[in-house]
Design an enzyme around this catalytic site. Structure first.
Site, mmCIF file in Angstrom:
data_model
loop_
_atom_site.group_PDB
_atom_site.id
_atom_site.type_symbol
_atom_site.label_atom_id
_atom_site.label_comp_id
_atom_site.label_asym_id
_atom_site.label_seq_id
_atom_site.Cartn_x
_atom_site.Cartn_y
_atom_site.Cartn_z
ATOM 1 N N GLU A 39 -4.060 3.973 6.478
ATOM 2 C CA GLU A 39 -4.020 3.776 5.025
ATOM 3 C C GLU A 39 -4.717 4.971 4.375
ATOM 4 O O GLU A 39 -4.284 5.454 3.337
ATOM 5 C CB GLU A 39 -4.712 2.459 4.633
ATOM 6 C CG GLU A 39 -4.631 2.203 3.137
ATOM 7 C CD GLU A 39 -5.134 0.825 2.728
ATOM 8 O OE1 GLU A 39 -4.860 -0.168 3.441
ATOM 9 O OE2 GLU A 39 -5.828 0.761 1.701
ATOM 10 N N ARG B 151 0.805 -1.235 0.000
ATOM 11 C CA ARG B 151 0.000 0.000 0.000
ATOM 12 C C ARG B 151 0.836 1.282 0.000
ATOM 13 O O ARG B 151 0.414 2.289 0.562
ATOM 14 C CB ARG B 151 -0.993 0.032 1.178
ATOM 15 C CG ARG B 151 -2.008 -1.077 1.191
ATOM 16 C CD ARG B 151 -2.954 -1.053 -0.009
ATOM 17 N NE ARG B 151 -3.725 -2.277 -0.037
ATOM 18 C CZ ARG B 151 -3.315 -3.373 -0.679
ATOM 19 N NH1 ARG B 151 -2.204 -3.371 -1.384
ATOM 20 N NH2 ARG B 151 -4.050 -4.458 -0.658
ATOM 21 N N SER C 109 -10.119 0.387 3.856
ATOM 22 C CA SER C 109 -9.466 0.116 5.134
ATOM 23 C C SER C 109 -8.900 1.413 5.708
ATOM 24 O O SER C 109 -8.229 2.159 4.999
ATOM 25 C CB SER C 109 -8.316 -0.872 4.949
ATOM 26 O OG SER C 109 -8.819 -2.093 4.479
HETATM 27 C C1 LIG Z 1 -15.336 0.349 -0.454
HETATM 28 C C2 LIG Z 1 -13.855 0.506 -0.675
HETATM 29 C C3 LIG Z 1 -13.064 -0.619 -0.785
HETATM 30 C C4 LIG Z 1 -11.681 -0.503 -0.988
HETATM 31 N N1 LIG Z 1 -10.930 -1.634 -1.082
HETATM 32 C C5 LIG Z 1 -9.600 -1.527 -1.324
HETATM 33 C C6 LIG Z 1 -8.799 -2.706 -1.481
HETATM 34 O O1 LIG Z 1 -9.271 -3.829 -1.401
HETATM 35 N N2 LIG Z 1 -7.481 -2.548 -1.744
HETATM 36 C C7 LIG Z 1 -6.902 -1.323 -1.849
HETATM 37 O O2 LIG Z 1 -5.697 -1.252 -2.107
HETATM 38 N N3 LIG Z 1 -7.642 -0.188 -1.694
HETATM 39 C C8 LIG Z 1 -8.966 -0.265 -1.439
HETATM 40 N N4 LIG Z 1 -9.710 0.871 -1.282
HETATM 41 C C9 LIG Z 1 -9.049 2.183 -1.361
HETATM 42 C C10 LIG Z 1 -9.062 2.812 -2.767
HETATM 43 O O3 LIG Z 1 -9.913 2.089 -3.615
HETATM 44 C C11 LIG Z 1 -7.654 2.808 -3.380
HETATM 45 O O4 LIG Z 1 -6.689 3.380 -2.522
HETATM 46 C C12 LIG Z 1 -7.650 3.603 -4.709
HETATM 47 O O5 LIG Z 1 -6.452 3.318 -5.366
HETATM 48 C C13 LIG Z 1 -7.783 5.096 -4.487
HETATM 49 O O6 LIG Z 1 -7.821 5.737 -5.744
HETATM 50 P P1 LIG Z 1 -8.363 7.227 -5.879
HETATM 51 O O7 LIG Z 1 -8.228 7.639 -7.299
HETATM 52 O O8 LIG Z 1 -9.697 7.364 -5.284
HETATM 53 O O9 LIG Z 1 -7.249 8.038 -5.017
HETATM 54 P P2 LIG Z 1 -7.457 9.157 -3.916
HETATM 55 O O10 LIG Z 1 -8.171 8.568 -2.747
HETATM 56 O O11 LIG Z 1 -8.056 10.381 -4.519
HETATM 57 O O12 LIG Z 1 -5.935 9.454 -3.519
HETATM 58 C C14 LIG Z 1 -5.177 8.473 -2.858
HETATM 59 C C15 LIG Z 1 -3.698 8.893 -2.925
HETATM 60 O O13 LIG Z 1 -3.259 8.794 -4.275
HETATM 61 C C16 LIG Z 1 -2.575 9.984 -4.653
HETATM 62 N N5 LIG Z 1 -2.769 10.166 -6.090
HETATM 63 C C17 LIG Z 1 -3.951 10.131 -6.784
HETATM 64 N N6 LIG Z 1 -3.723 10.300 -8.091
HETATM 65 C C18 LIG Z 1 -2.383 10.449 -8.248
HETATM 66 C C19 LIG Z 1 -1.533 10.670 -9.372
HETATM 67 N N7 LIG Z 1 -2.031 10.784 -10.618
HETATM 68 N N8 LIG Z 1 -0.207 10.792 -9.161
HETATM 69 C C20 LIG Z 1 0.325 10.706 -7.909
HETATM 70 N N9 LIG Z 1 -0.440 10.481 -6.803
HETATM 71 C C21 LIG Z 1 -1.766 10.368 -6.975
HETATM 72 C C22 LIG Z 1 -3.214 11.074 -3.818
HETATM 73 O O14 LIG Z 1 -2.350 12.174 -3.688
HETATM 74 C C23 LIG Z 1 -3.436 10.347 -2.496
HETATM 75 O O15 LIG Z 1 -2.240 10.365 -1.741
HETATM 76 C C24 LIG Z 1 -11.103 0.788 -1.085
HETATM 77 C C25 LIG Z 1 -11.907 1.930 -0.994
HETATM 78 C C26 LIG Z 1 -13.273 1.797 -0.799
HETATM 79 C C27 LIG Z 1 -14.124 3.047 -0.709
#
Ligand SMILES: Cc1cc2nc3c(=O)[nH]c(=O)nc-3n(C[C@H](O)[C@H](O)[C@H](O)COP(=O)(O)OP(=O)(O)OC[C@H]3O[C@@H](n4cnc5c(N)ncnc54)[C@H](O)[C@@H]3O)c2cc1C
Length: 258
Positions: A254, A142, A184
């Site tokens: 996380e 992660r 998480s």
């Molecule tokens: C119901 C649910 C279930 C989930 N299950 C999982 C799971 O099983 N496994 C898991 O790993 N995660 C899980 N997650 C978390 C989430 O899905 C992941 O972390 C996902 O990758 C977040 O993507 P996002 O675009 O929404 O990023 P954001 O939440 O908007 O940002 C997360 C981080 O990424 C950085 N970021 C975003 N875009 C860029 C970019 N282009 N360049 C550099 N940095 C960037 C941001 O600065 C921030 O630090 C879950 C979330 C939910 C709501």
């Protein structure tokens, strides 16, 4: 680039926050260095006073095939990546199904399910305008030290979308809470589970206002409707304090608290 007001009580997956101005970055723009980049806000908890924010616009939501590579823009939603690879019979992205977010968020978090992580299938990432091979990026459970903004990434194409794997992974998701959450809250400590520890210290199911440690999966902080940042932060801090004092384990979040 242009400013857009985003209501985080609607946009973020945990449904906490307020209308906030976000700078939208377009294709030819120089990306500012003094703003925090967000993706789909599926792993974020926005405070009433977040830092200045920016987001990659739909200019970065593309998928193209070039030679034997798939090139995907960083604002591409995971659901659309899975649909594309299913349609074109490409393997490797099955685990992204029901893993909400954008490619950029997945790369920054090295998002994954079980042993499937985005870095396993990654070839290289374009960070701050230069292509960087995966081997040169420090990454682990992660986290990935991208050291900048990812705008697109390359994946070697392997044929054979695995529908059975997709079904197994979807089955795995069925034990997750259905209320709003950011996934998480804590990373699992080495050889243990954050959810188990939250349960052990008696916090599973604990509610403060409309925020609650889920009864279904203790490491999910869920919003029952009008959950506030303060209530979420209270529950996060309480879990950290109790687990540190009772188990001498320092949990790390996380979710990103902004
Ligand atoms: C119901 C649910 C279930 C989930 N299950 C999982 C799971 O099983 N496994 C898991 O790993 N995660 C899980 N997650 C978390 C989430 O899905 C992941 O972390 C996902 O990758 C977040 O993507 P996002 O675009 O929404 O990023 P954001 O939440 O908007 O940002 C997360 C981080 O990424 C950085 N970021 C975003 N875009 C860029 C970019 N282009 N360049 C550099 N940095 C960037 C941001 O600065 C921030 O630090 C879950 C979330 C939910 C709501």
């Amino acid at each position: 680039m242009f400013l857009k007001t985003i209501d985080f009580s609607k946009y973020s997956s945990i449904k906490v926050g307020q209308p906030t101005e976000v700078l939208m970055i377009e294709n030819e723009d120089t990306i500012p260095k003094d703003r925090y980049l967000i993706g789909g806000a599926n792993n974020l908890l926005i405070s009433p006073t977040p830092p200045p924010l920016m987001m990659l616009s739909k200019d970065f939501a593309f998928i193209k095939e070039y030679d034997e590579y798939l090139i995907i823009g960083a604002s591409m939603p995971t659901g659309r990546i899975v649909s594309y690879t299913k349609k074109h019979n490409i393997s490797g992205f099955e685990f992204c199904s029901k893993l909400p977010g954008t490619l950029g968020g997945m790369l920054a978090m090295n998002a994954g399910v079980k042993s499937y992580e985005i870095f396993n299938i990654l070839h290289s990432v374009k960070v701050n305008g230069s292509w960087v091979p995966k081997e040169d990026i420090e990454h682990g459970y992660r986290f990935a030290k991208l050291n900048g903004i990812a705008t697109e990434a390359k994946f070697k194409i392997t044929k054979g979308f695995d529908a059975n794997l997709l079904d197994d992974l979807l089955q795995l998701r069925s034990n997750q809470p259905c209320e709003a959450s950011a996934g998480s809250a804590f990373k699992n400590p080495i050889d243990d589970y954050a959810g188990r520890l939250i349960e052990e210290v008696g916090l599973k199911g604990l509610r403060k206002g409309d925020m609650k440690w889920s009864n279904v999966h203790a490491n999910f902080l869920v919003n029952l409707g009008n959950g506030s940042f303060e209530d979420a932060k209270y529950l996060i801090d309480l879990a950290k304090e109790k687990i540190l004092s009772e188990y001498k384990i320092a949990l790390t979040e996380e979710i990103k608290i902004l």
